[in-house]
Design a protein around this motif. Sequence first.
Motif, PDB file in Angstrom:
ATOM      1  N   PHE A  57     -39.289  11.945  -2.337  1.00 21.72           N
ATOM      2  CA  PHE A  57     -40.030  11.135  -3.310  1.00 21.72           C
ATOM      3  C   PHE A  57     -40.600  12.014  -4.417  1.00 21.72           C
ATOM      4  O   PHE A  57     -40.638  11.618  -5.581  1.00 21.72           O
ATOM      5  CB  PHE A  57     -41.161  10.358  -2.621  1.00 21.72           C
ATOM      6  N   LYS A  60     -37.779  12.862  -6.547  1.00 17.22           N
ATOM      7  CA  LYS A  60     -37.387  11.718  -7.365  1.00 17.22           C
ATOM      8  C   LYS A  60     -38.363  11.535  -8.531  1.00 17.22           C
ATOM      9  O   LYS A  60     -37.949  11.273  -9.664  1.00 17.22           O
ATOM     10  CB  LYS A  60     -37.363  10.463  -6.491  1.00 17.22           C
ATOM     11  N   ARG A  78     -42.958   0.489   0.324  1.00 22.70           N
ATOM     12  CA  ARG A  78     -41.602   1.048   0.475  1.00 22.70           C
ATOM     13  C   ARG A  78     -40.658   0.004   1.054  1.00 22.70           C
ATOM     14  O   ARG A  78     -39.530  -0.153   0.617  1.00 22.70           O
ATOM     15  CB  ARG A  78     -41.659   2.277   1.381  1.00 22.70           C
ATOM     16  N   ASN A  82     -38.381  -0.273  -2.207  1.00 20.94           N
ATOM     17  CA  ASN A  82     -37.431   0.849  -2.332  1.00 20.94           C
ATOM     18  C   ASN A  82     -35.975   0.422  -2.170  1.00 20.94           C
ATOM     19  O   ASN A  82     -35.101   0.934  -2.856  1.00 20.94           O
ATOM     20  CB  ASN A  82     -37.762   1.956  -1.330  1.00 20.94           C
ATOM     21  N   GLN A  85     -33.986  -0.689  -5.324  1.00 18.03           N
ATOM     22  CA  GLN A  85     -33.844   0.247  -6.444  1.00 18.03           C
ATOM     23  C   GLN A  85     -32.599  -0.022  -7.295  1.00 18.03           C
ATOM     24  O   GLN A  85     -32.657  -0.010  -8.522  1.00 18.03           O
ATOM     25  CB  GLN A  85     -33.816   1.688  -5.919  1.00 18.03           C
ATOM     26  N   SER A  92     -38.670   3.204 -11.328  1.00 21.46           N
ATOM     27  CA  SER A  92     -38.534   4.217 -10.279  1.00 21.46           C
ATOM     28  C   SER A  92     -39.389   3.756  -9.093  1.00 21.46           C
ATOM     29  O   SER A  92     -40.608   3.632  -9.215  1.00 21.46           O
ATOM     30  CB  SER A  92     -39.026   5.562 -10.796  1.00 21.46           C
ATOM     31  N   ILE A  94     -40.862   4.459  -5.685  1.00 18.21           N
ATOM     32  CA  ILE A  94     -41.130   5.524  -4.705  1.00 18.21           C
ATOM     33  C   ILE A  94     -42.315   5.170  -3.809  1.00 18.21           C
ATOM     34  O   ILE A  94     -43.237   5.960  -3.630  1.00 18.21           O
ATOM     35  CB  ILE A  94     -41.272   6.923  -5.365  1.00 18.21           C
ATOM     36  N   SER A  96     -44.044   5.244  -0.603  1.00 15.88           N
ATOM     37  CA  SER A  96     -43.863   6.327   0.383  1.00 15.88           C
ATOM     38  C   SER A  96     -44.585   6.044   1.689  1.00 15.88           C
ATOM     39  O   SER A  96     -44.044   5.376   2.579  1.00 15.88           O
ATOM     40  CB  SER A  96     -44.334   7.651  -0.216  1.00 15.88           C
TER      41      SER A  96
END
Lengths: 322, 489
Positions: A57, A60, A78, A82, A85, A92, A94, A96
């Motif tokens: 992450f 990224k 997430r 995620n 995407q 973006s 991310i 986490s």
Amino acid sequence: MKAFIKRTLFLLLILTTVLIILDLLSMTGPFRTPIAKLTGSESYISENVGADEIRPFIEKAAGADKTTVLFLGDSVCRQLFNRQQENAPGISMIGSNAAITPAGQYILAKTYIDAHPDTSDIFLFMRPDSLTKTFDTDYGYQYTVMPFAETGTIGELDPDTIEAMEKVYGKPFMNPVIVRMIDRSGPDRKLYLNLLKEYSTPYEPDPPLALADRYIGKIKALCDEKGIRLHLHPCPAFESGRDEDERLRADYEISELSRWFPDYFEEIVYYPDEESYDGVHFDRDLVKDEYILRVIRECYGSFLLAESGRISLADLYPGLYR
Amino acid sequence: MNFTSIRFLPFFFLIFILYHQIPSGYRYLFLLLSNILFILSWGPGCALTMLIIIAITWAGAMLTERAGEARTEQAGESRTEREEKARTERAETRRKAVFLTFLLITVAAFFVFRLKIGFAGVLGSVGLSFYSLQAIGYMADVYMKKTKAEGNILKYAAYVSFFPTVISGPIQRSTGLLKEIREGTAFSYELARTGVLMMLSGYLQKILIADRIHLLIEPLFSDIALKSGAALLFGCLMYGIELYADFAGYSLIAIGAANLLGFRLDDNFRRPYFAADIRDFWRRWHISLSSFLRDYVYIPLGGNRKGTFRKYVNLMITFLVSGIWHGNGFKYIAWGILHGLYQVAGSIVSRGRNPVGNSGSFLFYRLIKCFFTFLLVEFGWIFFRAGSLRDVFLICRRILFNFGLGATIADGSWINGYGMPRFLLLAVEIVIFFIADHLTEKHGSLQAVLDKRPPVIRRALYILAATALITGALYNYGTDPSTFIYAQF
């Protein structure tokens, strides 16, 4: 007495050498797994918790791409975003883990902004409980020290935060070389993390949301400086967590966050417990695109469209409106 | 802090170095300070309880002796023989009365703390049994004139609170440890070397055998009603090995630590599972307690001097006391009665014969006897391990009527998720442990066996053992290995 001490020290020296060799081998390719098995620490390297999970992450966030919007957050974020995407090329995603704490979210946001000068919006999706995460002795080291120390981004934190982390984790164990050794070696990781749990105490800020106030505040200040819009929204929750959320609301109401994001608690959408496997995350069997998109629409549909001129669910998931 | 806690080895190393730098006349003071620091790590309640026991027994011994001294002084006066005899008898009665009063006070204090009543709470009861027995033994020795009462309470306190033995023994006698504290000890290279080997051996037993067995069998004894007889039998057999490795391991560490400080303590275990009968077993298992009960309970009751029937009664009483000492609950009383019955039955069976277990016995015959004795002892351990007397019956019933060997092997419930590779590793360690015991039985000590090897081989073996110990400790770390089982008794 002298002869005894001399001989004992000699044997201890040999023993130390043997142990150092074994330790170095435990970080090295072919010996890593066998030594981990021998010391009962295979789960500490095979489950890859912490650094290996978060490092991608950070990479990224730092990577040059054409996105202008950042979605950050905990593991529920997430789970929701995620996997989408591919459907949202301008964003973006991310999401986490809550264990990186708001301080870790700040590092990700700062890294992203530094690498993306055209950033227009940052969306932070976090459960109320995720806002309270600090440097604990369960997952804190793997999530807040390892990935950021190894990527050299931990320096983005304030000196007094680093000092607080050093109190919990020990100054030598914040050194990137030592961090890498602990990350690579199963026995080292097992020994250190268990010692930490046994002998250290977690950082407990007063008030409980002080860390969130500080670092979401820092994200906000950064965004204000760069003309970026910052949005904080709660992740969907489950009925069994309602009481706990109500308890956290009291902490939230005395925090700075409540000044910046007054509607945060009103936005929480609760789902039946049957749709969760642990009371926090959605059931893995349910997490299919259609279900997730429905949840996103139910939770964020209106304000994703309303808050940003350039973002809408249609932008995010064109397939949904086809 | 106990012997397996990370803090113990640096603590002990520091004490070892400093102890030998202090002039011998003052070492007992440093020893006392070390004892206090060690005991305080268990909490102030424990230290306070010990202080009370020390004060009671020290005063008891002093007053008992003084009652006798009064008699001696009066003996100097000119009296008729009859008056002198009457005076002597009165002084003896007074001496006995003082001794018995203080014994009762000590035993009452023991039970008060044992039942966790009052300020000491749970911490107060840690290891209480061992040092209480040591203190009672000292008072008895003074009463029986085996030793003189120690006038210096600090020396006496250093003896009762001796940190290597305070939690789980071995129970020390005034004629041994107290004498050494009085006279002072000097560093001996050979004794220190023996001490290091004993500590290493003790840690290996505790960490590689006892703790690993504990993790294996702990799940077997939860929900015993749902476990097969075969799984429970396996658990009981392993528990016997765990208990031995745990307690003998502890004793070795304690004796080794004492050796490093220059004290010579007697063995507490001599390969008990090589015993050929129950009498032999009690000469090998927890020797310091067995000899304590023999000297302070069995012999004062009359031992075998008052006829066969009284001997059997005395044996039953002695083992009953042993059972009561081991803990609260009928299961311990039942265990004591069981061993008393074993002893009586053994005496009846062996009457008129040579004591069993002579070296001249045929190997096969001896092996059968050892195995039979092992089974009898193992049966007794069920009482120890089970949660209650009801659980003992449940375990026995399941072993007898719900054995289910095939299903147990097929579903792997006997190792309960422990994993076959881990179990095989443990099995190899148990075999090595057995071989080491066998060599010790044959050659007197493992050190004697090692001393016959070239120094390089010997040192390589030490390094290998220490490496195995450290990796083994790391293996167990973060799980939940047992603390020393005998610390609870």
